[in-house]
Design an enzyme around this catalytic site. Structure first.
Site, PDB file in Angstrom:
ATOM      1  N   ASP A   1      -8.293   3.653   1.187  1.00 37.94           N
ATOM      2  CA  ASP A   1      -7.319   4.055   2.204  1.00 37.94           C
ATOM      3  C   ASP A   1      -8.060   4.539   3.463  1.00 37.94           C
ATOM      4  O   ASP A   1      -8.799   5.518   3.398  1.00 37.94           O
ATOM      5  CB  ASP A   1      -6.466   5.192   1.614  1.00 37.94           C
ATOM      6  CG  ASP A   1      -5.338   5.594   2.527  1.00 37.94           C
ATOM      7  OD1 ASP A   1      -5.288   5.110   3.675  1.00 37.94           O
ATOM      8  OD2 ASP A   1      -4.503   6.401   2.088  1.00 37.94           O
TER       9      ASP A   1
ATOM     10  N   ARG B   1      -3.350  -0.636   5.451  1.00 37.08           N
ATOM     11  CA  ARG B   1      -3.928  -1.732   4.658  1.00 37.08           C
ATOM     12  C   ARG B   1      -2.999  -2.930   4.486  1.00 37.08           C
ATOM     13  O   ARG B   1      -3.398  -4.074   4.754  1.00 37.08           O
ATOM     14  CB  ARG B   1      -4.352  -1.203   3.271  1.00 37.08           C
ATOM     15  CG  ARG B   1      -5.513  -0.241   3.327  1.00 37.08           C
ATOM     16  CD  ARG B   1      -5.681   0.503   2.006  1.00 37.08           C
ATOM     17  NE  ARG B   1      -4.567   1.431   1.778  1.00 37.08           N
ATOM     18  CZ  ARG B   1      -4.404   2.155   0.692  1.00 37.08           C
ATOM     19  NH1 ARG B   1      -5.271   2.051  -0.302  1.00 37.08           N
ATOM     20  NH2 ARG B   1      -3.392   2.987   0.573  1.00 37.08           N
TER      21      ARG B   1
ATOM     22  N   CYS C   1       0.869  -1.185   0.000  1.00 39.10           N
ATOM     23  CA  CYS C   1       0.000   0.000   0.000  1.00 39.10           C
ATOM     24  C   CYS C   1       0.903   1.232   0.000  1.00 39.10           C
ATOM     25  O   CYS C   1       2.098   1.127  -0.302  1.00 39.10           O
ATOM     26  CB  CYS C   1      -0.975  -0.025   1.177  1.00 39.10           C
ATOM     27  SG  CYS C   1      -0.210   0.012   2.810  1.00 39.10           S
TER      28      CYS C   1
HETATM   29  P1  4NP Z   1      -1.877   2.841   4.002  1.00 44.27           P
HETATM   30  O1  4NP Z   1      -2.487   4.227   4.537  1.00 44.27           O
HETATM   31  O2  4NP Z   1      -1.321   3.148   2.611  1.00 44.27           O
HETATM   32  O3  4NP Z   1      -3.021   1.914   3.980  1.00 44.27           O
HETATM   33  O4  4NP Z   1      -0.783   2.454   4.979  1.00 44.27           O
HETATM   34  C1  4NP Z   1      -1.733   5.408   4.630  1.00 44.27           C
HETATM   35  C2  4NP Z   1      -0.908   5.601   5.707  1.00 44.27           C
HETATM   36  C3  4NP Z   1      -0.198   6.785   5.822  1.00 44.27           C
HETATM   37  C4  4NP Z   1      -0.320   7.759   4.851  1.00 44.27           C
HETATM   38  C5  4NP Z   1      -1.152   7.547   3.766  1.00 44.27           C
HETATM   39  C6  4NP Z   1      -1.851   6.373   3.650  1.00 44.27           C
HETATM   40  N1  4NP Z   1       0.391   8.989   4.978  1.00 44.27           N
HETATM   41  O5  4NP Z   1       0.170   9.880   4.145  1.00 44.27           O
HETATM   42  O6  4NP Z   1       1.205   9.136   5.903  1.00 44.27           O
END
Ligand code: 4NP
Length: 162
Positions: free
Chosen positions: A123, A13, A7
């Site tokens: 997300d 995720r 991800c």
């Molecule tokens: P992930 O969610 O891709 O599912 O881990 C996110 C976690 C952090 C960030 C964006 C999406 N961020 O911008 O820090």
């Protein structure tokens, strides 16, 4: 099989996806190597998001020992399948992979459950606990299909520690 879940942050995720597939593989007596990574570098070394940990635990899965790492191009050599949680992540994997890109290895995770529909796992980063439960349900559905599809297949990827 060696499978990598990817991800953006490797915080919400893909840690859930890693934990869920590991849990299902163990239940099916499969000696698979499963890992996760993020295309971004915001959270390297961090544990999964508290809500990912909570929702996993409510479903009997402990993901508290995972540590965020960034996706690297050699992951294309070391894994049989690489699953992107959404289409932006898929495009970033392609960019990072450069000359090692192999379209046959990389797909959107939800295409295992709903082929060619190109559905994203949304997300949950700006969401609440309910969004994490939704992610869990979607990922779990896809992982059930991955187990059935690949349970009799041998790994062709290079060996590595994950
Ligand atoms: P992930 O969610 O891709 O599912 O881990 C996110 C976690 C952090 C960030 C964006 C999406 N961020 O911008 O820090």
């Amino acid at each position: 099989m060696k499978i990598l879940m990817v991800c953006l942050g490797n915080i919400c995720r893909s840690p859930l996806a890693e934990g869920i597939l590991q849990h299902k593989a163990k239940e099916a007596n499969l000696n698979w190597q499963i890992d996760s990574a993020g295309t971004g570098n915001y959270h390297i070394g961090d544990p999964p998001h508290v809500l990912s940990q909570k929702v996993a635990k409510l479903n009997g899965i402990d993901i508290s020992n995972q540590q965020c790492r960034q996706f690297v191009k050699v992951d294309l050599l070391h894994f049989d399948k690489i699953y992107a949680m959404d289409s932006e992540v898929y495009d970033d994997i392609k960019k990072i992979s450069g000359e090692l890109w192999d379209e046959s290895k990389v797909d959107l995770l939800m295409n295992e459950a709903y082929p060619t529909e190109n559905l994203d796992v949304p997300d949950p980063w700006y969401g609440t606990e309910i969004n994490y439960h939704h992610v869990f349900k979607m990922v779990s559905e896809a992982c059930d299909i991955i187990i059935e599809k690949y349970k009799n297949q041998k790994s062709k990827a290079k060996s590595q520690k994950v």
